[in-house]
Design an enzyme around this catalytic site. Structure first.
Site: not given
Ligand code: NDP
Length: 287
Positions: A50, A94, A117
């Site tokens: 990422k 994460q 997200d």
């Protein structure tokens, strides 16, 4: 019949080039912050990918690595600081988190305007009602790869195997928004092979290596394999290989299009994360 490969690496590369062109014209660059708790090797690899993705297209990225025994309160305090920081556009924590930390509390703490997200329950609600801040990365990657290959979703029967909050359920929402007729399957579905055989578009998000066999697939169906599974293989330098949830060789004899693993939805997910960061940035500066 041999299926055409939906090449996620190539498609994601095109998307990144488009994003890079847009970012290069911006004076203030979008910024993604990634928070990693603990030292799970797979999570470290994902976080690294990422960061690299951001760098390559000229976006800013910041990484916070916290020890695995970090108290939940300390993680929430960091999220509060990032929420209040005007230079931050997207925040990603994460997953999975260590067991002593409530995933729900953490995801709910991220400001909805920075929820890159789309995991915050309010954004999940906005997704269900059709107007999320941004769309969840992996499901959005599935839709995008089909759109970019002119695959018709409208009117198609899409079967999604898997009902997780991260992939299955939001993917079903996005397919519905594309006017597909959607069936969601899970571990208690009766006669899963028969339901899969009724799919024009079959999406697998299960996490079981090659569970979907070639004879579960209707001739000419589009097969999207989200699954990523490690299978031991002593003959390989790493000692394992990655396979999807679909028996690829069998399925590609029957399907019209198929995504490979690796090189399918994985790279699309990262491209969508970068795209979401840019979207959130544009929304923030226009407020
Ligand atoms: P989860 O474990 O959260 O969910 C798996 C789903 O599959 C559940 O709904 C479960 O049903 C269902 N399932 C399990 N076994 C069966 C079975 N035998 N028959 C039918 N359904 C079954 O996984 P995720 O959704 O998080 O991830 C799914 C896969 O996608 C994993 O391999 C993961 O690594 C991969 N993934 C890939 C990403 C990418 O970027 N390419 C991103 C995210 C995930 P039930 O609800 O009944 O338990």
């Amino acid at each position: 019949m041999s299926a055409l490969i939906l090449d996620g690496t190539k498609t994601a590369c095109q998307i990144r080039a488009e994003l890079q062109a847009e970012v290069s014209s911006m004076q203030i660059k979008p910024k993604l912050v990634v928070v990693l708790v603990g030292d799970d090797p797979a999570s470290k690899v994902y976080v690294g990918m990422k960061e690299k993705g951001c760098r390559e297209i000229g976006m800013l990225s910041e990484k916070h690595v916290l020890p695995g025994n970090t108290p939940e309160a300390a993680l929430l305090a960091l999220i509060d600081r990032l929420n209040a920081d005007p230079s931050v556009d997207g925040i990603l924590c994460q997953l999975p988190l260590p067991k002593h930390i409530s995933e729900h509390n953490v995801l709910e703490r991220i400001a909805i305007q920075k929820d890159v997200d789309c995991f915050h329950p309010m954004n999940v609600g906005y997704l269900a009602t059709g107007n999320p801040f941004v769309k969840p990365c992996t499901p959005a990657g599935v839709i995008e790869i089909m759109k970019r290959h002119s695959i018709t979703m409208k009117g198609a029967h899409a079967v999604v195997v898997g009902r997780s909050n991260i992939v299955g359920k939001p993917l079903a929402q996005l397919l519905l928004a594309e006017h597909a007729t959607v069936t969601i399957c899970h571990s208690r579905t009766n006669d899963l092979p028969a339901v899969c055989r009724s799919a024009d578009i079959l999406c697998a998000a299960i996490g079981k290596p090659e569970i979907i066999k070639g004879d579960w697939i209707k001739k000419g169906a589009v097969v999207i394999d989200v699954g990523v599974n490690r299978v031991d293989d002593a003959s390989l330098p790493k000692g394992y290989k990655l396979v999807g949830d679909v028996a690829y060789n069998e399925a590609s004899q029957v399907a019209s299009y198929i995504t490979p693993v690796p090189g399918g939805i994985g790279p699309m997910t990262i491209a969508m994360l970068l795209s979401n960061t840019l979207e959130l940035h544009k929304k923030r500066i226009s407020l």
